[in-house]
Design a protein around this motif. Structure first.
Motif, mmCIF file in Angstrom:
data_model
loop_
_atom_site.group_PDB
_atom_site.id
_atom_site.type_symbol
_atom_site.label_atom_id
_atom_site.label_comp_id
_atom_site.label_asym_id
_atom_site.label_seq_id
_atom_site.Cartn_x
_atom_site.Cartn_y
_atom_site.Cartn_z
ATOM 1 N N HIS A 225 2.409 14.527 -8.680
ATOM 2 C CA HIS A 225 3.416 15.585 -8.468
ATOM 3 C C HIS A 225 3.328 16.276 -7.114
ATOM 4 C CE1 HIS A 225 4.654 15.012 -12.561
ATOM 5 N NE2 HIS A 225 3.426 15.196 -12.975
ATOM 6 N N GLY A 226 3.519 15.506 -6.064
ATOM 7 C CA GLY A 226 3.608 16.100 -4.740
ATOM 8 C C GLY A 226 2.309 16.186 -3.973
ATOM 9 N N ALA A 227 1.284 15.456 -4.385
ATOM 10 C CA ALA A 227 0.024 15.432 -3.633
ATOM 11 C C ALA A 227 0.280 14.772 -2.278
ATOM 12 C CB ALA A 227 -1.041 14.659 -4.409
ATOM 13 N N ALA A 228 -0.608 15.011 -1.351
ATOM 14 C CA ALA A 228 -0.495 14.374 -0.038
ATOM 15 C C ALA A 228 -0.745 12.878 -0.180
ATOM 16 C CB ALA A 228 -1.519 14.974 0.922
ATOM 17 N N THR A 229 -0.027 12.114 0.610
ATOM 18 C CA THR A 229 -0.278 10.678 0.623
ATOM 19 C C THR A 229 -1.530 10.391 1.444
ATOM 20 O OG1 THR A 229 1.065 10.293 2.593
ATOM 21 C CG2 THR A 229 2.183 10.122 0.435
ATOM 22 N N ILE A 230 -2.176 9.284 1.142
ATOM 23 C CA ILE A 230 -3.319 8.848 1.947
ATOM 24 C C ILE A 230 -2.820 8.525 3.356
ATOM 25 C CG2 ILE A 230 -5.177 7.138 2.161
ATOM 26 C CD1 ILE A 230 -5.444 8.950 -0.346
ATOM 27 N N TRP A 231 -1.611 7.970 3.456
ATOM 28 C CA TRP A 231 -1.000 7.656 4.753
ATOM 29 C C TRP A 231 -1.009 8.890 5.657
ATOM 30 C CZ3 TRP A 231 0.496 3.081 6.774
ATOM 31 C CH2 TRP A 231 1.368 3.073 7.848
ATOM 32 N N SER A 232 -0.605 10.031 5.088
ATOM 33 C CA SER A 232 -0.560 11.245 5.911
ATOM 34 C C SER A 232 -1.957 11.821 6.142
ATOM 35 C CB SER A 232 0.374 12.291 5.304
ATOM 36 O OG SER A 232 -0.072 12.695 4.036
ATOM 37 N N THR A 233 -2.853 11.742 5.168
ATOM 38 C CA THR A 233 -4.202 12.287 5.381
ATOM 39 C C THR A 233 -4.976 11.474 6.419
ATOM 40 O OG1 THR A 233 -5.207 11.092 3.521
ATOM 41 C CG2 THR A 233 -4.354 13.300 3.070
ATOM 42 N N MET A 234 -4.609 10.200 6.595
ATOM 43 C CA MET A 234 -5.231 9.373 7.644
ATOM 44 C C MET A 234 -4.471 9.502 8.975
ATOM 45 S SD MET A 234 -6.200 5.837 5.591
ATOM 46 C CE MET A 234 -6.885 5.027 7.064
ATOM 47 N N ASN A 235 -3.451 10.374 9.003
ATOM 48 C CA ASN A 235 -2.613 10.601 10.189
ATOM 49 C C ASN A 235 -1.840 9.356 10.626
ATOM 50 O OD1 ASN A 235 -3.233 13.370 10.525
ATOM 51 N ND2 ASN A 235 -5.195 12.786 11.438
ATOM 52 N N LEU A 236 -1.637 8.434 9.695
ATOM 53 C CA LEU A 236 -0.873 7.233 10.026
ATOM 54 C C LEU A 236 0.614 7.541 10.174
ATOM 55 C CD1 LEU A 236 -2.753 4.722 7.726
ATOM 56 C CD2 LEU A 236 -2.739 4.740 10.228
ATOM 57 N N ASP A 237 1.075 8.611 9.540
ATOM 58 C CA ASP A 237 2.474 9.001 9.720
ATOM 59 C C ASP A 237 2.725 9.382 11.180
ATOM 60 O OD1 ASP A 237 0.791 11.242 9.274
ATOM 61 O OD2 ASP A 237 2.413 12.412 8.368
ATOM 62 N N ARG A 238 1.797 10.113 11.776
ATOM 63 C CA ARG A 238 1.958 10.502 13.182
ATOM 64 C C ARG A 238 1.702 9.326 14.119
ATOM 65 N NH1 ARG A 238 -1.700 15.476 12.801
ATOM 66 N NH2 ARG A 238 -1.297 15.538 10.607
ATOM 67 N N SER B 61 0.806 -1.223 0.000
ATOM 68 C CA SER B 61 0.000 0.000 0.000
ATOM 69 C C SER B 61 0.838 1.271 0.000
ATOM 70 C CB SER B 61 -0.961 -0.007 1.195
ATOM 71 O OG SER B 61 -0.250 -0.216 2.401
ATOM 72 N N ARG B 62 1.924 1.289 0.783
ATOM 73 C CA ARG B 62 2.766 2.491 0.830
ATOM 74 C C ARG B 62 3.466 2.731 -0.502
ATOM 75 N NH1 ARG B 62 2.744 6.325 1.884
ATOM 76 N NH2 ARG B 62 4.960 6.726 2.165
ATOM 77 N N ALA B 63 3.893 1.665 -1.185
ATOM 78 C CA ALA B 63 4.553 1.845 -2.483
ATOM 79 C C ALA B 63 3.589 2.479 -3.485
ATOM 80 C CB ALA B 63 5.066 0.505 -3.005
ATOM 81 N N GLU B 64 2.370 2.008 -3.515
ATOM 82 C CA GLU B 64 1.372 2.576 -4.436
ATOM 83 C C GLU B 64 1.018 4.005 -4.025
ATOM 84 O OE1 GLU B 64 -3.236 1.723 -5.655
ATOM 85 O OE2 GLU B 64 -1.932 -0.010 -5.325
ATOM 86 N N ASP B 65 0.751 4.211 -2.755
ATOM 87 C CA ASP B 65 0.389 5.535 -2.252
ATOM 88 C C ASP B 65 1.488 6.544 -2.556
ATOM 89 O OD1 ASP B 65 -0.904 7.596 -0.809
ATOM 90 O OD2 ASP B 65 -0.384 6.748 1.153
ATOM 91 N N ASN B 66 2.714 6.174 -2.238
ATOM 92 C CA ASN B 66 3.855 7.065 -2.446
ATOM 93 C C ASN B 66 4.058 7.369 -3.932
ATOM 94 O OD1 ASN B 66 6.135 8.505 -1.267
ATOM 95 N ND2 ASN B 66 7.384 7.032 -2.377
ATOM 96 N N SER B 67 3.980 6.349 -4.766
ATOM 97 C CA SER B 67 4.213 6.545 -6.202
ATOM 98 C C SER B 67 3.159 7.443 -6.821
ATOM 99 C CB SER B 67 4.249 5.203 -6.928
ATOM 100 O OG SER B 67 5.365 4.464 -6.508
ATOM 101 N N PHE B 68 1.909 7.222 -6.492
ATOM 102 C CA PHE B 68 0.854 8.062 -7.060
ATOM 103 C C PHE B 68 0.965 9.491 -6.552
ATOM 104 C CE2 PHE B 68 -0.987 4.296 -8.760
ATOM 105 C CZ PHE B 68 -1.827 4.722 -9.774
ATOM 106 N N ALA B 69 1.167 9.664 -5.245
ATOM 107 C CA ALA B 69 1.236 11.016 -4.683
ATOM 108 C C ALA B 69 2.467 11.776 -5.174
ATOM 109 C CB ALA B 69 1.231 10.954 -3.161
ATOM 110 N N ARG B 70 3.613 11.139 -5.095
ATOM 111 C CA ARG B 70 4.876 11.810 -5.387
ATOM 112 C C ARG B 70 5.117 11.991 -6.879
ATOM 113 N NH1 ARG B 70 9.736 12.224 -2.174
ATOM 114 N NH2 ARG B 70 8.577 11.129 -0.592
ATOM 115 N N TRP B 71 4.905 10.930 -7.668
ATOM 116 C CA TRP B 71 5.350 10.961 -9.055
ATOM 117 C C TRP B 71 4.227 11.198 -10.059
ATOM 118 C CZ3 TRP B 71 10.017 11.852 -8.154
ATOM 119 C CH2 TRP B 71 10.720 11.194 -7.154
ATOM 120 N N ILE B 72 3.054 10.648 -9.836
ATOM 121 C CA ILE B 72 1.988 10.809 -10.822
ATOM 122 C C ILE B 72 1.183 12.069 -10.544
ATOM 123 C CG2 ILE B 72 -0.077 9.758 -11.847
ATOM 124 C CD1 ILE B 72 1.258 7.024 -11.313
#
Length: 174
Positions: free
Chosen positions: A62-75, A49-60
């Protein structure tokens, strides 16, 4: 049938098989490691899930927020997102894999669903001309090649999930 339909079908099929491979998964099995250097199913789901989330947010996107961070899972977990490889499980030591505070399975499945929902929406809306665009400035490969390979990446890890479940069922939990 057009290319987007093939991609959407491939993403759907890969996720359907992954979800089937974790049906009736209990917490002990979710967190069990076949050996001290092996990854638990929790890590495998995190990586998928993180590989897909990161790739879509970062590369496709172009710097959108990850779902991981919007769900506050990073914190919640303390997983740093500034290192693209480490944030998807790359380069973790055995100790880091064992000590990571994995989200509960229900929350991980919710995360998987949200990541996939966003990915499918992006694929539906992507301009065909972007499929030939570079995915990353620091590596060869196109957006289209990534979209082709992402379901295969998930499927390879799903196979490992099924293997770990088999080991657990064969008495590995003792």
């Amino acid at each position: 049938m057009d290319v987007k339909s093939v991609m959407l079908g491939s993403f759907d099929r890969a996720r359907d098989y992954t979800l089937r491979s974790v049906e009736a998964l209990g917490d002990p099995e979710y967190l069990w490691r076949p050996g001290p250097a092996a990854n638990p199913i929790a890590w495998l789901l995190l990586h998928i899930s993180r590989a897909e989330d990161n790739s879509f947010a970062r590369w496709i996107e172009h710097g959108a927020a990850t779902i991981w961070s919007t769900m506050n899972l990073d914190r919640q977990t303390g997983l740093p997102l500034d290192d693209p490889a480490f944030s998807v499980g790359g380069g973790w030591t055995s100790e880091q894999v064992g000590a990571f505070p994995y989200p509960p399975l229900a929350q991980m499945l919710d995360y998987l669903a949200r990541v996939r929902e966003r990915s499918l929406g992006v694929i539906r809306g992507i301009d065909d001309a972007r499929l030939d665009a570079p995915l990353r400035p620091d590596r060869p490969g196109t957006i289209g090649a990534y979209l082709y390979g992402a379901p295969q990446h998930e499927s390879s890890h799903r196979g490992v999930i099924e293997y770990v479940r088999g080991l657990y069922a064969a008495g590995g939990s003792r």
